[in-house]
Design a protein around this motif. Structure first.
Motif, PDB file in Angstrom:
ATOM      1  N   GLN A   1      -3.597  -2.445  -8.562  1.00 16.86           N
ATOM      2  CA  GLN A   1      -3.145  -3.759  -8.117  1.00 16.86           C
ATOM      3  C   GLN A   1      -2.910  -4.716  -9.292  1.00 16.86           C
ATOM      4  O   GLN A   1      -2.213  -5.705  -9.157  1.00 16.86           O
ATOM      5  N   GLY A   2      -3.503  -4.412 -10.446  1.00 16.77           N
ATOM      6  CA  GLY A   2      -3.365  -5.268 -11.612  1.00 16.77           C
ATOM      7  C   GLY A   2      -2.076  -5.031 -12.386  1.00 16.77           C
ATOM      8  O   GLY A   2      -1.774  -5.779 -13.315  1.00 16.77           O
ATOM      9  N   LEU A   3      -1.331  -4.013 -12.026  1.00 12.76           N
ATOM     10  CA  LEU A   3      -0.068  -3.712 -12.704  1.00 12.76           C
ATOM     11  C   LEU A   3       1.095  -4.378 -12.002  1.00 12.76           C
ATOM     12  O   LEU A   3       1.056  -4.599 -10.784  1.00 12.76           O
ATOM     13  N   SER A   4       2.132  -4.653 -12.764  1.00 14.77           N
ATOM     14  CA  SER A   4       3.350  -5.163 -12.129  1.00 14.77           C
ATOM     15  C   SER A   4       3.934  -4.062 -11.251  1.00 14.77           C
ATOM     16  O   SER A   4       3.647  -2.869 -11.454  1.00 14.77           O
ATOM     17  N   LYS A   5       4.744  -4.459 -10.316  1.00 10.44           N
ATOM     18  CA  LYS A   5       5.369  -3.492  -9.407  1.00 10.44           C
ATOM     19  C   LYS A   5       6.184  -2.466 -10.195  1.00 10.44           C
ATOM     20  O   LYS A   5       6.131  -1.271  -9.919  1.00 10.44           O
TER      21      LYS A   5
ATOM     22  N   ALA B   1       5.412   1.533 -10.524  1.00 10.80           N
ATOM     23  CA  ALA B   1       6.467   2.449 -10.074  1.00 10.80           C
ATOM     24  C   ALA B   1       6.815   3.459 -11.166  1.00 10.80           C
ATOM     25  O   ALA B   1       7.008   4.647 -10.885  1.00 10.80           O
ATOM     26  N   GLY B   2       6.873   3.018 -12.409  1.00 11.04           N
ATOM     27  CA  GLY B   2       7.184   3.920 -13.518  1.00 11.04           C
ATOM     28  C   GLY B   2       6.117   4.971 -13.717  1.00 11.04           C
ATOM     29  O   GLY B   2       6.425   6.149 -13.925  1.00 11.04           O
ATOM     30  N   ILE B   3       4.856   4.561 -13.654  1.00 13.99           N
ATOM     31  CA  ILE B   3       3.746   5.506 -13.831  1.00 13.99           C
ATOM     32  C   ILE B   3       3.729   6.522 -12.693  1.00 13.99           C
ATOM     33  O   ILE B   3       3.598   7.725 -12.919  1.00 13.99           O
ATOM     34  N   VAL B   4       3.871   6.045 -11.470  1.00 18.28           N
ATOM     35  CA  VAL B   4       3.840   6.939 -10.301  1.00 18.28           C
ATOM     36  C   VAL B   4       5.026   7.899 -10.333  1.00 18.28           C
ATOM     37  O   VAL B   4       4.868   9.097 -10.084  1.00 18.28           O
TER      38      VAL B   4
ATOM     39  N   THR C   1      -5.504   3.994  -0.697  1.00 16.10           N
ATOM     40  CA  THR C   1      -6.687   4.383   0.080  1.00 16.10           C
ATOM     41  C   THR C   1      -7.882   4.709  -0.805  1.00 16.10           C
ATOM     42  O   THR C   1      -8.982   4.913  -0.304  1.00 16.10           O
ATOM     43  N   GLY C   2      -7.644   4.783  -2.119  1.00 17.78           N
ATOM     44  CA  GLY C   2      -8.737   5.084  -3.032  1.00 17.78           C
ATOM     45  C   GLY C   2      -8.960   6.559  -3.293  1.00 17.78           C
ATOM     46  O   GLY C   2      -9.908   6.927  -3.988  1.00 17.78           O
ATOM     47  N   HIS C   3      -8.098   7.412  -2.765  1.00 20.21           N
ATOM     48  CA  HIS C   3      -8.240   8.849  -3.005  1.00 20.21           C
ATOM     49  C   HIS C   3      -7.812   9.239  -4.422  1.00 20.21           C
ATOM     50  O   HIS C   3      -8.238  10.262  -4.940  1.00 20.21           O
ATOM     51  N   LEU C   4      -6.935   8.430  -5.024  1.00 19.55           N
ATOM     52  CA  LEU C   4      -6.502   8.650  -6.398  1.00 19.55           C
ATOM     53  C   LEU C   4      -6.882   7.441  -7.239  1.00 19.55           C
ATOM     54  O   LEU C   4      -6.958   6.319  -6.731  1.00 19.55           O
ATOM     55  N   THR C   5      -7.104   7.676  -8.530  1.00 17.91           N
ATOM     56  CA  THR C   5      -7.487   6.628  -9.474  1.00 17.91           C
ATOM     57  C   THR C   5      -6.537   6.669 -10.667  1.00 17.91           C
ATOM     58  O   THR C   5      -6.185   7.746 -11.148  1.00 17.91           O
ATOM     59  N   LEU C   6      -6.151   5.496 -11.138  1.00 17.29           N
ATOM     60  CA  LEU C   6      -5.277   5.367 -12.298  1.00 17.29           C
ATOM     61  C   LEU C   6      -6.138   5.157 -13.540  1.00 17.29           C
ATOM     62  O   LEU C   6      -7.010   4.277 -13.549  1.00 17.29           O
TER      63      LEU C   6
END
Length: 92
Positions: free
Chosen positions: A24-28, A32-35, A66-71
């Motif tokens: 949530q702390g990243l810009s949209k 999107a680029g990381i994902v 949902t918290g199943h994955l972490t960045l």
């Protein structure tokens, strides 16, 4: 006299540490680029059936929410990774 052209100091994993980044702390655009980069990697397994890149991105975004994955961010390699939250928390 100091050498301004020397390489940056080397860090070991314990000194630098991998940092958990709230998505949530990243810009949209950054998120999107990381994902998208993660979803398009070779060897990413989505089960028995092939999924489109858009479907993979949607699944990853949903699992981050949902918290199943972490960045994670690794300051040594200056790279991001998306990992299974359960695996990450069991190693910390």
């Amino acid at each position: 006299m100091s050498d301004f052209h020397s390489a940056p100091p080397e860090y070991d994993d314990e000194e630098a540490g991998v940092i958990e980044i709230p998505y949530q702390g990243l810009s949209k655009d950054a998120l999107a680029g990381i994902v998208q980069e993660f979803a398009s990697r070779d060897g990413t397994d989505y089960g028995e059936f092939e999924c489109s890149l858009a479907d993979k991105i949607s699944q990853i975004e949903g699992q981050l929410k949902t918290g199943h994955l972490t960045l994670l961010f690794d300051p040594v390699s200056q790279s991001c990774q998306i990992v299974n939250s359960r695996d990450w928390k069991s190693n910390t």
